[in-house]
Structure formats: structure tokens, C-alpha cells
Write a protein that holds these residues in place. Structure first.
Motif, PDB file in Angstrom:
ATOM      1  N   MET A   1       0.985  -1.152  -0.179  1.00 33.94           N
ATOM      2  CA  MET A   1      -0.195  -0.114  -0.003  1.00 33.94           C
ATOM      3  C   MET A   1       0.721   1.226   0.000  1.00 33.94           C
ATOM      4  SD  MET A   1      -2.977   1.065   2.574  1.00 33.94           S
ATOM      5  CE  MET A   1      -3.883  -0.248   2.450  1.00 33.94           C
ATOM      6  N   ARG A   2       0.536   2.036  -0.811  1.00 31.79           N
ATOM      7  CA  ARG A   2       1.417   3.436  -1.161  1.00 31.79           C
ATOM      8  C   ARG A   2       1.002   4.392  -0.153  1.00 31.79           C
ATOM      9  NH1 ARG A   2       4.977   2.117  -5.550  1.00 31.79           N
ATOM     10  NH2 ARG A   2       5.856   3.874  -5.485  1.00 31.79           N
ATOM     11  N   ASN A   3       1.712   5.382   0.318  1.00 32.92           N
ATOM     12  CA  ASN A   3       1.171   6.692   1.065  1.00 32.92           C
ATOM     13  C   ASN A   3       0.705   7.610   0.020  1.00 32.92           C
ATOM     14  OD1 ASN A   3       1.563   5.300   3.430  1.00 32.92           O
ATOM     15  ND2 ASN A   3       3.709   6.121   3.460  1.00 32.92           N
ATOM     16  N   LEU A   4      -0.399   8.283   0.379  1.00 35.34           N
ATOM     17  CA  LEU A   4      -0.939   8.982  -0.587  1.00 35.34           C
ATOM     18  C   LEU A   4      -1.299  10.454   0.335  1.00 35.34           C
ATOM     19  CD1 LEU A   4      -2.582   9.310  -2.974  1.00 35.34           C
ATOM     20  CD2 LEU A   4      -4.539   9.067  -1.774  1.00 35.34           C
ATOM     21  N   GLY A   5      -0.847  11.809  -0.452  1.00 36.96           N
ATOM     22  CA  GLY A   5      -1.142  12.856  -0.054  1.00 36.96           C
ATOM     23  C   GLY A   5      -2.256  13.288  -1.119  1.00 36.96           C
ATOM     24  N   ILE A   6      -3.096  14.488  -0.708  1.00 35.29           N
ATOM     25  CA  ILE A   6      -4.237  14.763  -1.421  1.00 35.29           C
ATOM     26  C   ILE A   6      -4.251  16.277  -1.498  1.00 35.29           C
ATOM     27  CG2 ILE A   6      -5.678  12.809  -0.955  1.00 35.29           C
ATOM     28  CD1 ILE A   6      -7.361  14.792   0.614  1.00 35.29           C
ATOM     29  N   ILE A   7      -4.440  16.820  -2.695  1.00 35.84           N
ATOM     30  CA  ILE A   7      -4.800  18.335  -2.807  1.00 35.84           C
ATOM     31  C   ILE A   7      -6.361  18.335  -3.223  1.00 35.84           C
ATOM     32  CG2 ILE A   7      -4.516  20.538  -3.981  1.00 35.84           C
ATOM     33  CD1 ILE A   7      -1.491  19.612  -4.368  1.00 35.84           C
ATOM     34  N   GLY A   8      -7.196  18.953  -2.470  1.00 37.33           N
ATOM     35  CA  GLY A   8      -8.539  19.150  -2.958  1.00 37.33           C
ATOM     36  C   GLY A   8      -9.431  18.459  -1.899  1.00 37.33           C
ATOM     37  N   THR A   9     -10.310  19.200  -1.467  1.00 38.36           N
ATOM     38  CA  THR A   9     -11.287  18.622  -0.063  1.00 38.36           C
ATOM     39  C   THR A   9     -12.551  18.735  -0.406  1.00 38.36           C
ATOM     40  OG1 THR A   9     -11.176  20.787   0.952  1.00 38.36           O
ATOM     41  CG2 THR A   9      -9.500  19.219   1.705  1.00 38.36           C
ATOM     42  N   ASN A  10     -12.885  17.987  -1.594  1.00 35.84           N
ATOM     43  CA  ASN A  10     -14.458  18.141  -2.258  1.00 35.84           C
ATOM     44  C   ASN A  10     -14.854  16.714  -2.122  1.00 35.84           C
ATOM     45  OD1 ASN A  10     -12.987  16.930  -4.451  1.00 35.84           O
ATOM     46  ND2 ASN A  10     -12.665  19.133  -5.307  1.00 35.84           N
ATOM     47  N   TRP A  11     -16.034  16.365  -3.009  1.00 39.60           N
ATOM     48  CA  TRP A  11     -16.576  15.278  -2.906  1.00 39.60           C
ATOM     49  C   TRP A  11     -15.825  14.300  -3.913  1.00 39.60           C
ATOM     50  CZ3 TRP A  11     -17.784  12.628  -7.589  1.00 39.60           C
ATOM     51  CH2 TRP A  11     -18.036  13.366  -8.567  1.00 39.60           C
ATOM     52  N   ILE A  12     -14.977  14.552  -4.923  1.00 39.27           N
ATOM     53  CA  ILE A  12     -14.263  13.546  -5.575  1.00 39.27           C
ATOM     54  C   ILE A  12     -12.906  13.054  -5.110  1.00 39.27           C
ATOM     55  CG2 ILE A  12     -13.108  15.424  -6.914  1.00 39.27           C
ATOM     56  CD1 ILE A  12     -13.754  13.513  -9.601  1.00 39.27           C
ATOM     57  N   THR A  13     -12.449  13.993  -4.197  1.00 31.53           N
ATOM     58  CA  THR A  13     -11.186  13.530  -3.379  1.00 31.53           C
ATOM     59  C   THR A  13     -11.704  12.537  -2.434  1.00 31.53           C
ATOM     60  OG1 THR A  13     -10.675  15.743  -3.380  1.00 31.53           O
ATOM     61  CG2 THR A  13      -9.291  14.562  -2.192  1.00 31.53           C
ATOM     62  N   GLN A  14     -12.825  12.777  -1.892  1.00 28.63           N
ATOM     63  CA  GLN A  14     -13.376  11.918  -0.699  1.00 28.63           C
ATOM     64  C   GLN A  14     -13.624  10.337  -1.451  1.00 28.63           C
ATOM     65  OE1 GLN A  14     -16.722  13.061   1.656  1.00 28.63           O
ATOM     66  NE2 GLN A  14     -17.074  10.991   2.396  1.00 28.63           N
ATOM     67  N   GLN A  15     -14.220  10.431  -2.590  1.00 24.92           N
ATOM     68  CA  GLN A  15     -14.587   9.024  -3.425  1.00 24.92           C
ATOM     69  C   GLN A  15     -13.205   8.628  -3.654  1.00 24.92           C
ATOM     70  OE1 GLN A  15     -16.476   9.452  -7.321  1.00 24.92           O
ATOM     71  NE2 GLN A  15     -18.076   8.273  -6.450  1.00 24.92           N
ATOM     72  N   PHE A  16     -12.228   9.200  -4.070  1.00 22.69           N
ATOM     73  CA  PHE A  16     -11.012   8.584  -4.621  1.00 22.69           C
ATOM     74  C   PHE A  16     -10.176   7.899  -3.262  1.00 22.69           C
ATOM     75  CE2 PHE A  16      -6.197   8.141  -5.092  1.00 22.69           C
ATOM     76  CZ  PHE A  16      -6.291   7.509  -6.412  1.00 22.69           C
ATOM     77  N   ILE A  17     -10.395   8.643  -2.163  1.00 20.02           N
ATOM     78  CA  ILE A  17      -9.554   8.069  -1.064  1.00 20.02           C
ATOM     79  C   ILE A  17     -10.390   6.737  -0.401  1.00 20.02           C
ATOM     80  CG2 ILE A  17      -9.285   8.532   1.663  1.00 20.02           C
ATOM     81  CD1 ILE A  17      -9.160  11.516   0.964  1.00 20.02           C
ATOM     82  N   GLU A  18     -11.754   6.793  -0.483  1.00 17.30           N
ATOM     83  CA  GLU A  18     -12.500   5.684  -0.226  1.00 17.30           C
ATOM     84  C   GLU A  18     -12.115   4.603  -1.094  1.00 17.30           C
ATOM     85  OE1 GLU A  18     -16.567   7.147  -0.252  1.00 17.30           O
ATOM     86  OE2 GLU A  18     -16.461   8.271   1.685  1.00 17.30           O
ATOM     87  N   ALA A  19     -12.070   4.731  -2.495  1.00 18.74           N
ATOM     88  CA  ALA A  19     -11.698   3.462  -3.217  1.00 18.74           C
ATOM     89  C   ALA A  19     -10.183   3.174  -3.173  1.00 18.74           C
ATOM     90  CB  ALA A  19     -11.733   4.383  -4.853  1.00 18.74           C
ATOM     91  N   ALA A  20      -9.364   4.244  -2.622  1.00 15.80           N
ATOM     92  CA  ALA A  20      -7.932   3.746  -2.524  1.00 15.80           C
ATOM     93  C   ALA A  20      -7.747   2.976  -1.274  1.00 15.80           C
ATOM     94  CB  ALA A  20      -7.149   5.065  -2.351  1.00 15.80           C
ATOM     95  N   GLU A  21      -8.727   3.146  -0.261  1.00 16.09           N
ATOM     96  CA  GLU A  21      -8.464   2.482   0.984  1.00 16.09           C
ATOM     97  C   GLU A  21      -9.441   1.173   0.937  1.00 16.09           C
ATOM     98  OE1 GLU A  21      -8.777   4.896   4.318  1.00 16.09           O
ATOM     99  OE2 GLU A  21      -6.839   6.034   3.727  1.00 16.09           O
ATOM    100  N   GLU A  22     -10.383   1.207   0.478  1.00 12.19           N
ATOM    101  CA  GLU A  22     -11.316  -0.025   0.039  1.00 12.19           C
ATOM    102  C   GLU A  22     -10.509  -1.078  -0.686  1.00 12.19           C
ATOM    103  OE1 GLU A  22     -14.541   1.360  -1.974  1.00 12.19           O
ATOM    104  OE2 GLU A  22     -15.620   2.357  -0.018  1.00 12.19           O
ATOM    105  N   THR A  23      -9.654  -0.658  -1.586  1.00 12.29           N
ATOM    106  CA  THR A  23      -8.758  -1.692  -2.630  1.00 12.29           C
ATOM    107  C   THR A  23      -7.488  -1.978  -1.934  1.00 12.29           C
ATOM    108  OG1 THR A  23      -8.158   0.162  -3.724  1.00 12.29           O
ATOM    109  CG2 THR A  23     -10.065  -1.052  -4.659  1.00 12.29           C
ATOM    110  N   LYS A  24      -7.232  -1.416  -0.814  1.00  8.25           N
ATOM    111  CA  LYS A  24      -6.018  -1.484  -0.213  1.00  8.25           C
ATOM    112  C   LYS A  24      -4.772  -0.977  -1.115  1.00  8.25           C
ATOM    113  CE  LYS A  24      -7.068  -4.657   3.379  1.00  8.25           C
ATOM    114  NZ  LYS A  24      -8.544  -4.350   3.355  1.00  8.25           N
ATOM    115  N   SER A  25      -4.949   0.080  -2.013  1.00 14.46           N
ATOM    116  CA  SER A  25      -4.125   0.573  -2.992  1.00 14.46           C
ATOM    117  C   SER A  25      -3.251   1.576  -2.258  1.00 14.46           C
ATOM    118  CB  SER A  25      -4.704   1.006  -4.312  1.00 14.46           C
ATOM    119  OG  SER A  25      -5.669   0.052  -4.612  1.00 14.46           O
ATOM    120  N   PHE A  26      -3.772   2.693  -1.702  1.00 20.70           N
ATOM    121  CA  PHE A  26      -3.005   3.727  -1.128  1.00 20.70           C
ATOM    122  C   PHE A  26      -3.671   4.138   0.359  1.00 20.70           C
ATOM    123  CE2 PHE A  26      -3.288   4.303  -5.569  1.00 20.70           C
ATOM    124  CZ  PHE A  26      -2.166   4.660  -5.869  1.00 20.70           C
ATOM    125  N   LYS A  27      -2.924   4.649   1.155  1.00 17.23           N
ATOM    126  CA  LYS A  27      -3.232   5.191   2.379  1.00 17.23           C
ATOM    127  C   LYS A  27      -2.983   6.459   2.747  1.00 17.23           C
ATOM    128  CE  LYS A  27      -1.838   4.440   7.576  1.00 17.23           C
ATOM    129  NZ  LYS A  27      -0.670   3.594   8.165  1.00 17.23           N
TER     130      LYS A  27
END
Length: 332
Positions: A1-27
Motif C-alpha cells: 500500500m502506497r502513502n498518499l497525499g491529497i490536494i482538494g477537499t471535495n466530494w471527488i477527493t473523498q470518493q478517491f480516498i474511499e476507493a484507494a483504501e477499500e482496495t488497499k491501494s493507497f493509505k
């Protein structure tokens, strides 16, 4: 699992974070926002703790607690933020379109390859199993392929604000907004991945008083057929998209978020094709981006990067034909 930083605090960012962690792709390890209070509120909304917060891009990218950044800021900010990330040795996943024009894309292309980091454009629909099913259908019926009509028209939640005399980012040339660089990106990706790069592009746009396109129609010309694209953010449409194979047609319920594929044969009989669809449409891209980086799959990466290069070229050709100019085009 790769470590993730994000820019943008909107709904699409939340959706990507959820996908990344559900699939154990990024933390998720760090969040950037223009104010630390906004970043904190976003983290609390996610129900997370022990996430580093930053309101400075320089300190954010200087951090060693993440190796990949996901960028979901307004279009015009993508280039500068992605460039800074690459210069700091970070892999980049940036929402489409990754840049405002071909000049910016070429700069990121050169820099990313020189730095040896990955630069992904987050065209999530082309990674979904249901899109790959459509891609397989097109390939299997390539000899009969005779054109397509792709439609993605959806009334923007910001359009009423625009009509009230305000200037939301999505309708502002300063932020590289408009229908083409929002919903239109999905349709252009569909065309480029399914049919290749067109020989020519023409865009007839409805220009709003801000100088941005509210809706319009594109014609992509290929050797033996045309692809007609309808896009818009000032109205709603429920028209499906269609790919033509002579007497046979493949229907897609949407050019942007495909949920159903239906084949119509020459007797007009409709048969829904068996497909799978995740509850989170970003699952597949998160898995694929992480896989490519972990396995150092250069072949798959360069294929995706070439799609992005061609899509950004088509977008600029379309804008040029319609006379649309962004503030980013004026930069040296």
C-alpha cells in the motif's frame, strides 16, 4: 500500500480516498488545503485521525510521509501543482484534464520522464470493467465499425449561481472551465480509447457571456467514419450514447458513467450485455495505478500516458476551432 497525499477537499477527493483504501491501494497520510481549518474539517468528515495537515504547498511537497499525490483542484491549478509535485519527486495522479493546454502537458511530460516519476491522468471510466466490455465489443466488431454518437449533458449545480450573476470556477476562463473541459473530457477519452486519435476535430460551442462554453457539439473525423459528441452543463439530457456497426448498434446508457451496455441487432432486438460495476467507480483506477507503480509496468503506464497526450491534444484542437481561450493560454 502506497502513502498518499491529497490536494482538494471535495466530494471527488473523498470518493478517491474511499476507493484507494477499500482496495488497499493507497493509505492517506497528508492533506493540503489553503487553510489548515478546512483540511482539518475534511479529515474529520472522513472520520480519520493522525493525518498530517498542511496549508503550504512547499512544505506539503517537501514532506517524506507520502510518495504519491492525488490532485483534484480547479483545472487551471493542475499544471502548477503537478509540476511542483514532480520537481519534489512525487508520483502524481491528477484529475482530468491534467492541464489547460498542450504546452503545459508537454512540460509535465518532459519533467516526469526526466525525474523518473509517474504522472497519471485520472480518467476513471476507462479502467472500469464495464468500459473494458465495451472496448472488447468494439474490437470484436472492428470491421463493421461505422461511427458513434456520444452524449454527456447534465445541468450543472453551479449554473444557477452563474445565472444569478456570479462566476463559479467551472464557468470561468481563469480556471479553464466550461463544458468541454469538464463533461467533454469523458467523451473524448471514450473516443480516443475506443477508436484512436481522430484526423480532425471541430467544435461548435454555445459560448456564455463569461467566454466559456456552456454546451456544444464536436465532430471527430476518422478515415472511414465520424464520431459525433454532444456535451453540456446548461441543460439535462437522457439520451443514450451509441456505437454503430452497420445494422448492429451498441448502446451505452451514458458516455461518462456507464452503468448498462445493450446490443441491438438488425431485427432491433435488444440484449443487455452481462457486466460488472463497482459501487465506487474509482476502485478500478486506484487498483491499476498502484499496480503499475508497484510492478514498474512501463508498458501499461506508457499506454495510459499516450491516451492522456492524445486527449489533451484533441481538447485543445476543439477549443481552437470554437475560439475558446483560457487565461493559461496567455502564459509564456
Amino acid at each position: 500500500m502506497r502513502n498518499l497525499g491529497i490536494i482538494g477537499t471535495n466530494w471527488i477527493t473523498q470518493q478517491f480516498i474511499e476507493a484507494a483504501e477499500e482496495t488497499k491501494s493507497f493509505k492517506l497520510t497528508q492533506v493540503y488545503s489553503r487553510t489548515e481549518e478546512k483540511a482539518q474539517a475534511f479529515v474529520e468528515k472522513l472520520g480519520k485521525s493522525n493525518i498530517n495537515l498542511s496549508d503550504s504547498l512547499e512544505s506539503f511537497f517537501a514532506s517524506d510521509d507520502f510518495d504519491t499525490v492525488y490532485i483534484a483542484s480547479p483545472n487551471a491549478l493542475h499544471f502548477g501543482q503537478a509540476r511542483l509535485a514532480i520537481e519534489n519527486g512525487k508520483n502524481v495522479i491528477v484529475e482530468k484534464p491534467s492541464t489547460s493546454n498542450v504546452r503545459e502537458f508537454a512540460i509535465l511530460d518532459t519533467l516526469a520522464h526526466a525525474k523518473g516519476v509517474y504522472l497519471f491522468e485520472a480518467a476513471r471510466q476507462i479502467h472500469e470493467p464495464i468500459f473494458k466490455k465495451a472496448q472488447e465489443f468494439v474490437k470484436d466488431n472492428q470491421d463493421e465499425l461505422s461511427g458513434a454518437t456520444l452524449s454527456y449533458i447534465k445541468y450543472s449545480s453551479r449554473y444557477d449561481d452563474f445565472l444569478a450573476g456570479n462566476l463559479p470556477n467551472i464557468f470561468n476562463p481563469k480556471f479553464s472551465g466550461g463544458a468541454l473541459y469538464d463533461l467533454g473530457v469523458y467523451t473524448v477519452y471514450d473516443a480516443v480509447v475506443l477508436f484512436g486519435a481522430p484526423n480532425s476535430v471541430d467544435y461548435e460551442a454555445e459560448i456564455l457571456n463569461s467566454g466559456i462554453d456552456g454546451s456544444g457539439s464536436l465532430t471527430l473525423k476518422y478515415d472511414k467514419f465520424d464520431v459525433n459528441i454532444l456535451i453540456g452543463k446548461t441543460k439535462n439530457s437522457y439520451m443514450p450514447s451509441e456505437i454503430y456497426f452497420g445494422k448492429k448498434t451498441l448502446l451505452l446508457d451514458s458516455a461518462g458513467d456507464i452503468n448498462r451496455l445493450t446490443e441491438a441487432n438488425e431485427e432491433k432486438k435488444l440484449t443487455e450485455l452481462p457486466t460488472t460495476k463497482s459501487d465506487n467507480p474509482m476502485d478500478s483506477e486506484a487498483i491499476e495505478f498502484a499496480r503499475i507503480m508497484n510492478e514498474k509496468d512501463t508498458t501499461s503506464y506508457e499506454k495510459l500516458f499516450d491516451y492522456a497526450r492524445k486527449v489533451n491534444r484533441v481538447l485543445e484542437q476543439a477549443r481552437t476551432s470554437a475560439g475558446l481561450v483560457f487565461e493559461a493560454d496567455k502564459e509564456e
